[in-house]
Design an enzyme around this catalytic site. Structure first.
Site, PDB file in Angstrom:
ATOM      1  N   HIS A 182      -3.644   7.192   2.864  1.00  0.00           N
ATOM      2  CA  HIS A 182      -4.011   5.901   2.275  1.00  0.00           C
ATOM      3  C   HIS A 182      -5.425   5.537   2.726  1.00  0.00           C
ATOM      4  O   HIS A 182      -5.780   5.700   3.894  1.00  0.00           O
ATOM      5  CB  HIS A 182      -3.002   4.846   2.743  1.00  0.00           C
ATOM      6  CG  HIS A 182      -3.374   3.460   2.351  1.00  0.00           C
ATOM      7  ND1 HIS A 182      -3.743   3.131   1.073  1.00  0.00           N
ATOM      8  CD2 HIS A 182      -3.453   2.307   3.076  1.00  0.00           C
ATOM      9  CE1 HIS A 182      -4.023   1.841   1.012  1.00  0.00           C
ATOM     10  NE2 HIS A 182      -3.863   1.322   2.221  1.00  0.00           N
ATOM     11  N   CYS A 200       0.805  -1.234   0.000  1.00  0.00           N
ATOM     12  CA  CYS A 200       0.000   0.000   0.000  1.00  0.00           C
ATOM     13  C   CYS A 200       0.834   1.278   0.000  1.00  0.00           C
ATOM     14  O   CYS A 200       0.306   2.366  -0.247  1.00  0.00           O
ATOM     15  CB  CYS A 200      -0.937   0.005   1.206  1.00  0.00           C
ATOM     16  SG  CYS A 200      -2.055  -1.401   1.216  1.00  0.00           S
ATOM     17  N   ASN A 205     -10.013  -0.482  -0.157  1.00  0.00           N
ATOM     18  CA  ASN A 205      -8.557  -0.309  -0.142  1.00  0.00           C
ATOM     19  C   ASN A 205      -7.987  -0.803  -1.474  1.00  0.00           C
ATOM     20  O   ASN A 205      -8.020  -1.994  -1.755  1.00  0.00           O
ATOM     21  CB  ASN A 205      -8.000  -1.115   1.045  1.00  0.00           C
ATOM     22  CG  ASN A 205      -6.501  -0.998   1.184  1.00  0.00           C
ATOM     23  OD1 ASN A 205      -5.810  -0.485   0.299  1.00  0.00           O
ATOM     24  ND2 ASN A 205      -5.989  -1.488   2.296  1.00  0.00           N
TER      25      ASN A 205
HETATM   26  O1  UT7 Z   1      -3.760  -1.196   3.797  1.00  0.00           O
HETATM   27  C1  UT7 Z   1      -2.892  -1.902   4.606  1.00  0.00           C
HETATM   28  C2  UT7 Z   1      -3.221  -1.799   5.980  1.00  0.00           C
HETATM   29  N1  UT7 Z   1      -4.421  -2.520   6.324  1.00  0.00           N
HETATM   30  C3  UT7 Z   1      -5.250  -1.966   7.150  1.00  0.00           C
HETATM   31  O2  UT7 Z   1      -5.034  -0.836   7.484  1.00  0.00           O
HETATM   32  C4  UT7 Z   1      -6.381  -2.752   7.723  1.00  0.00           C
HETATM   33  C5  UT7 Z   1      -6.322  -2.610   9.190  1.00  0.00           C
HETATM   34  N2  UT7 Z   1      -7.358  -3.277   9.926  1.00  0.00           N
HETATM   35  C6  UT7 Z   1      -8.672  -2.954   9.881  1.00  0.00           C
HETATM   36  O3  UT7 Z   1      -9.075  -2.116   9.094  1.00  0.00           O
HETATM   37  C7  UT7 Z   1      -9.601  -3.583  10.884  1.00  0.00           C
HETATM   38  O4  UT7 Z   1      -8.838  -4.282  11.835  1.00  0.00           O
HETATM   39  C8  UT7 Z   1     -10.655  -4.548  10.281  1.00  0.00           C
HETATM   40  C9  UT7 Z   1     -11.690  -3.735   9.517  1.00  0.00           C
HETATM   41  C10 UT7 Z   1      -9.968  -5.537   9.369  1.00  0.00           C
HETATM   42  C11 UT7 Z   1     -11.386  -5.288  11.389  1.00  0.00           C
HETATM   43  O5  UT7 Z   1     -11.957  -4.384  12.331  1.00  0.00           O
HETATM   44  P1  UT7 Z   1     -11.704  -4.595  13.899  1.00  0.00           P
HETATM   45  O6  UT7 Z   1     -12.476  -3.551  14.580  1.00  0.00           O
HETATM   46  O7  UT7 Z   1     -10.226  -4.632  14.109  1.00  0.00           O
HETATM   47  O8  UT7 Z   1     -12.394  -5.977  14.154  1.00  0.00           O
HETATM   48  P2  UT7 Z   1     -11.765  -7.347  14.696  1.00  0.00           P
HETATM   49  O9  UT7 Z   1     -10.808  -7.915  13.728  1.00  0.00           O
HETATM   50  O10 UT7 Z   1     -11.281  -7.122  16.089  1.00  0.00           O
HETATM   51  O11 UT7 Z   1     -13.033  -8.253  14.707  1.00  0.00           O
HETATM   52  C12 UT7 Z   1     -14.167  -7.982  15.525  1.00  0.00           C
HETATM   53  C13 UT7 Z   1     -15.221  -9.046  15.314  1.00  0.00           C
HETATM   54  C14 UT7 Z   1     -14.673 -10.468  15.336  1.00  0.00           C
HETATM   55  O12 UT7 Z   1     -15.616 -11.276  16.002  1.00  0.00           O
HETATM   56  P3  UT7 Z   1     -15.383 -11.702  17.535  1.00  0.00           P
HETATM   57  O13 UT7 Z   1     -14.078 -12.430  17.541  1.00  0.00           O
HETATM   58  O14 UT7 Z   1     -15.352 -10.413  18.294  1.00  0.00           O
HETATM   59  O15 UT7 Z   1     -16.565 -12.546  17.809  1.00  0.00           O
HETATM   60  C15 UT7 Z   1     -14.625 -10.860  13.876  1.00  0.00           C
HETATM   61  O16 UT7 Z   1     -14.779 -12.243  13.677  1.00  0.00           O
HETATM   62  O17 UT7 Z   1     -15.835  -8.898  14.018  1.00  0.00           O
HETATM   63  C16 UT7 Z   1     -15.822 -10.133  13.316  1.00  0.00           C
HETATM   64  N3  UT7 Z   1     -15.717  -9.880  11.888  1.00  0.00           N
HETATM   65  C17 UT7 Z   1     -16.785  -9.647  11.103  1.00  0.00           C
HETATM   66  N4  UT7 Z   1     -18.111  -9.597  11.357  1.00  0.00           N
HETATM   67  C18 UT7 Z   1     -18.936  -9.316  10.330  1.00  0.00           C
HETATM   68  C19 UT7 Z   1     -14.594  -9.789  11.134  1.00  0.00           C
HETATM   69  N5  UT7 Z   1     -14.912  -9.511   9.856  1.00  0.00           N
HETATM   70  C20 UT7 Z   1     -16.264  -9.422   9.816  1.00  0.00           C
HETATM   71  C21 UT7 Z   1     -17.186  -9.132   8.785  1.00  0.00           C
HETATM   72  N6  UT7 Z   1     -18.495  -9.102   9.083  1.00  0.00           N
HETATM   73  N7  UT7 Z   1     -16.790  -8.905   7.508  1.00  0.00           N
END
Ligand code: UT7
Length: 312
Positions: free
Chosen positions: A239, A113, A269
Site C-alpha cells: 500500500h 486502504c 495515498n
Molecule cells: O493509509 C492508511 C495508513 N496511514 C498511514 O499510513 C499514515 C501514517 N502516518 C504517516 O505517514 C506520518 O505519521 C505522517 C506523514 C502523517 C507524519 O509524519 P511524522 O514523522 O509521524 O510526523 P509527526 O506527526 O510526528 O509530526 C512532526 C512535526 C509536528 O510538529 P512538532 O509537534 O514536532 O512541532 C507536526 O506539527 O511535523 C509537523 N507537521 C508538519 N510540518 C510541515 C505535520 N504535518 C506537517 C506538514 N508540514 N504538512
C-alpha cells in the site's frame, strides 16, 4: 475447488495534479517537509462533479478493453470505497449500470486502504467454490472530498483515483498460488477515522508505527502459510501511504529495493485504489512475467489490514 487468476488490470487518475508547491500556498508546509517525511511529490485530484462511481466507470472501461471480456460476462462486481457517491444505491450498483454489467451482482465493501485485499479475498471465495466464473474488482476513492484542506497533518497525504482487476476461475484445477489473509481490529477506530462524516482525522505517528508492525507480521504469516520465502517473490506491491513505511517494511522483510514497487510520489495515498493502481502500472511497464509471484500488503482505517500472494 477451482483455480483462479487475475487476467487484466486497469486504472484511471483524474487530470488535475496537485503538487507540493501548490500545497505550500494552501497550508503552512514545505516541499522539503513533505518529501522527506512521506516521499510524496504530487497527487491527482478529481473534478468537483467527478464522483467515485464516475472514476470507477473509467477504470472499469480500461480493464474491460484490456481484457477482451464482454461486460455481460462479468458475474460479480465488488467495489471497495471509503468515499461512496451516496449512502445508497451502492457505488457498485452505479458502476454496474455505467459499465453495462447486466449479469453481475454488485456490492460495496468498506475496508479503507485494505479494500483491494478484502475484495480479493471475497472474490476468491465465490470463484474457488464455483458460484461465479468471472469477477471484477474496482477500488475507487475521492479522498479530496473528505479532506480538510486547512489541516496540514492530512491534506498533504491523500489523492484520488480508481483501479481494479478482472479475476477469472480456471476451469481446470490448478496449483498456482492465490492466497489472501485479512484482519481487523476495531479498538483502534479512533486513530484513523472520518468521525463527523466530514473530514479525516488521523493520529499519524501512532498509525505509522502500528502500520509497519501489522504489515510486517501479516507478510511473514502469508509467506509461511504459502511455504514461500521472500526470495520467491518477484514483485512486492505494498500500500502506497508513505515512502518511509514502505522502506521500513522492505528492510524488515529483507526484500531488495528493485523488487519493491513504489509510486507514492506521484499519487499520494489513494486508499483502496493504491495497490491496483501500482499493479496496473507495473504490468504496463512490463515488470511482471507469467508465473511471477507477487505479494501485496495493505493497512488502513478500522484498523483493517491484509496481505495476498498471487501468481501471474
Ligand atoms: O493509509 C492508511 C495508513 N496511514 C498511514 O499510513 C499514515 C501514517 N502516518 C504517516 O505517514 C506520518 O505519521 C505522517 C506523514 C502523517 C507524519 O509524519 P511524522 O514523522 O509521524 O510526523 P509527526 O506527526 O510526528 O509530526 C512532526 C512535526 C509536528 O510538529 P512538532 O509537534 O514536532 O512541532 C507536526 O506539527 O511535523 C509537523 N507537521 C508538519 N510540518 C510541515 C505535520 N504535518 C506537517 C506538514 N508540514 N504538512
Amino acid at each position: 475447488m477451482f483455480g483462479i487468476k487475475i487476467i487484466a488490470t486497469g486504472s484511471y487518475a483524474p487530470k488535475k495534479v496537485l503538487s507540493n508547491a501548490d500545497l505550500e500556498k494552501m497550508v503552512d508546509t514545505s516541499d522539503e517537509w513533505i518529501t522527506t517525511r512521506t516521499g510524496i511529490k504530487n497527487r491527482h485530484i478529481a473534478a468537483k462533479n467527478e464522483t467515485a462511481s464516475a472514476m470507477g466507470i473509467k477504470a472499469g472501461k480500461n480493464i474491460l478493453e484490456k481484457s477482451g471480456i464482454k461486460p455481460e460476462e462479468i458475474e460479480l462486481l465488488v467495489v471497495a470505497t471509503a468515499t461512496p457517491d451516496m449512502n445508497f444505491p451502492s457505488t457498485a450498483c452505479l458502476i454496474q449500470t455505467g459499465l453495462g454489467l447486466k449479469n453481475a451482482v454488485a456490492f460495496d465493501i468498506s475496508a479503507a486502504c485494505s479494500g483491494f485485499i478484502y475484495s480479493l479475498s471475497i472474490v476468491e471465495q465465490y470463484l474457488k467454490i464455483g458460484t461465479y466464473s468471472t469477477a471484477m474488482i474496482i477500488c475507487t476513492e475521492k479522498f479530496s472530498e473528505i479532506i480538510n484542506w486547512e489541516d496540514r497533518n492530512t491534506c498533504i497525504l491523500f489523492g484520488d483515483g480508481a483501479a481494479g482487476v478482472i479475476v477469472k476461475r480456471e476451469e481446470e484445477q490448478n496449483t498456482s498460488v492465490f492466497k489472501n489473509i485479512i484482519k481487523s481490529d476495531g479498538k483502534y477506530a479512533d486513530l484513523l477515522a472520518v468521525p463527523d462524516r466530514k473530514y479525516i482525522d488521523m493520529k499519524g505517528n501512532t498509525v505509522f508505527k502500528i502500520a509497519i508492525r501489522s504489515m510486517g507480521d501479516i507478510t511473514t504469516e502469508i509467506l509461511k502459510s504459502c511455504g514461500l520465502k521472500t526470495e520467491d517473490i518477484a514483485l512486492f506491491i505494498p500500500h502506497q501511504a508513505n515512502l518511509r513505511i514502505i522502506n521500513a517494511l522492505g528492510d524488515l522483510l529483507k526484500i531488495p529495493k528493485e523488487k519493491v514497487y513504489i509510486n507514492v510520489g506521484e499519487y499520494g495515498n489513494t486508499s483502496a485504489a493504491s495497490i491496483p493502481i501500482a499493479l496496473n502500472e507495473a504490468d504496463e511497464k512490463g515488470l511482471i512475467k507469467k508465473g511471477d509471484k507477487i505479494m501485496f500488503v495493505a493497512f488502513g482505517g478500522g484498523f483493517t489490514w491484509g496481505a495476498s500472494i498471487i501468481e501471474w
